[in-house]
Write an enzyme that holds these catalytic residues in place. Structure first.
Site, PDB file in Angstrom:
ATOM      1  N   LYS A  20       7.294  23.573 109.899  1.00 45.09           N
ATOM      2  CA  LYS A  20       7.353  25.031 110.133  1.00 45.09           C
ATOM      3  C   LYS A  20       8.569  25.402 110.967  1.00 45.09           C
ATOM      4  O   LYS A  20       9.118  24.583 111.715  1.00 45.09           O
ATOM      5  CB  LYS A  20       6.077  25.537 110.812  1.00 45.09           C
ATOM      6  CG  LYS A  20       5.686  24.832 112.134  1.00 45.09           C
ATOM      7  CD  LYS A  20       6.357  25.366 113.374  1.00 45.09           C
ATOM      8  CE  LYS A  20       6.058  24.543 114.622  1.00 45.09           C
ATOM      9  NZ  LYS A  20       6.910  24.830 115.759  1.00 45.09           N
ATOM     10  N   ASP A 153      -0.602  23.542 116.452  1.00 45.33           N
ATOM     11  CA  ASP A 153       0.165  23.799 115.223  1.00 45.33           C
ATOM     12  C   ASP A 153      -0.506  23.248 113.961  1.00 45.33           C
ATOM     13  O   ASP A 153       0.004  23.446 112.860  1.00 45.33           O
ATOM     14  CB  ASP A 153       1.569  23.182 115.338  1.00 45.33           C
ATOM     15  CG  ASP A 153       2.468  23.974 116.290  1.00 45.33           C
ATOM     16  OD1 ASP A 153       2.156  25.151 116.557  1.00 45.33           O
ATOM     17  OD2 ASP A 153       3.469  23.412 116.764  1.00 45.33           O
TER      18      ASP A 153
END
Ligand code: ATP
Length: 319
Positions: A20, A153
């Site tokens: 990401k 995350d």
């Protein structure tokens, strides 16, 4: 493929999950529990971690890196129970009615300790692979709850696409991003420890006597730019509160940021806690050109695009 007469339980399942970029990252003060509240816009990009989960005898969980990278090529990745993929398999094993021992083989493509959530992607891919391997049949919501227990995350690596993350980044709301955004990633040879970057941010803020509030939302202009797929508009509002701290700890990143802008990137930013630098390009051709310029200067540069899908199994389940 299943041969006639063999049971339907697969011996081996592969899954992948994306790295990401935080295209907007607001960070609050350190909380009493030691964490920092964040308001982040995440974008999943086309750089995938891959995990192959294979049934083994007994109940043990083991892990290795593909291509013998464990003998030094991927320094810093633990190959014991502290590996996030092992933790993910252990969590699922505890919750599965019919689990076995498992070996996890990781193909690392996301820069290690690079601020792109590579370990989190390993954990998300492992959840999906082991769920299929053991036929646990957990819903996506159940897997998301396990993901949140594994790390801030991990839920986004499971979800993919584009999303706003609040809390410690784990309270996700998908964001609309119908177009494709093109980026160039410039990884660094050495990683930055995420806790160290947060600690440096606290120090910088304390020195500047800067009082900060818990961030409550992502700049609406970021979400508008994602919705319209307007890379130019997005380039004006990219933001990362951790960038000054990452630059303090790795001053050479300033040079990389300047080079990327010189090569025609719309904007550049440190990704998450760094040290990977992400450059936004106008389109795919420009991204390839920018990557080529870095390459000519002897830097590794990887063109990617996003949003891409979250963790999912790969075709070709082997029996
Ligand atoms: P973070 O997710 O903490 O922000 P990051 O995205 O910068 O980190 P990662 O590659 O995810 O970087 O790894 C951070 C650290 O986590 C590594 O240095 C390593 O010590 C540890 N770690 C545990 N499991 C893994 C894994 N499967 N892959 C990579 N690192 C792992």
């Amino acid at each position: 493929m299943t041969s006639p007469g063999t049971p339907q339980t697969p011996r081996s399942v592969s899954a992948q999950a994306p790295g990401k970029i935080n295209i907007s990252l607001g960070v609050g003060p350190q909380r009493a529990d030691g964490y920092h509240g964040v308001a982040s816009a995440y974008l999943a990009v086309s750089l995938y971690e891959e995990v192959t989960a294979t049934i083994t005898e007994g109940r043990g969980i083991t892990v290795s890196l593909k291509d013998g990278a464990d003998d030094g090529g991927n320094a810093g990745i633990p190959l014991d129970e502290s590996n996030l993929a092992v933790q993910a398999a252990a969590l699922l094993q505890g919750a599965a009615a019919q689990s076995t021992g498992v070996h996890l083989e990781l193909t690392k493509r996301v820069p290690v300790a690079g601020g792109m959530g590579g370990g989190s992607a390993d954990a998300a891919a492992t959840l999906v692979a082991c769920d299929a391997l053991w036929g646990s049949g957990h819903s996506r919501d159940e897997l998301a709850r396990m993901a949140a227990d594994l790390g801030a995350d991990v839920p986004f690596a499971l979800l993919g696409g584009a999303a706003v993350g609040l809390g410690v980044g784990d309270q996700l709301t998908p964001a609309l991003c119908p177009g494709q955004l093109h980026w160039v990633l410039v990884p660094s040879a050495s990683g930055l420890s995420t806790p160290r970057v947060y600690a440096e941010l606290d120090t910088l803020r304390a020195r500047a006597k800067k009082k900060v509030q818990e961030p409550k939302q992502v700049d609406p202009r970021v979400l508008q730019a994602l919705r319209s797929g307007d890379a130019g508009a997005l380039s004006d509002v990219l933001h990362n509160d951790l960038q000054p701290a990452a630059l303090k700890l790795a001053p050479e990143l300033t040079d990389i940021l300047e080079r990327g802008e010189g090569h025609g990137a719309l904007a550049g930013m440190v990704s998450g806690s760094g040290p990977t630098v992400a450059f936004l390009a106008e389109n795919e051709d420009r991204a390839l050109e920018i990557a080529g310029c870095f390459d000519d200067e002897g830097f590794e540069a990887v063109p990617v695009y996003g949003p891409v899908h979250g963790a999912r199994t790969l075709a070709g389940i082997r029996n």
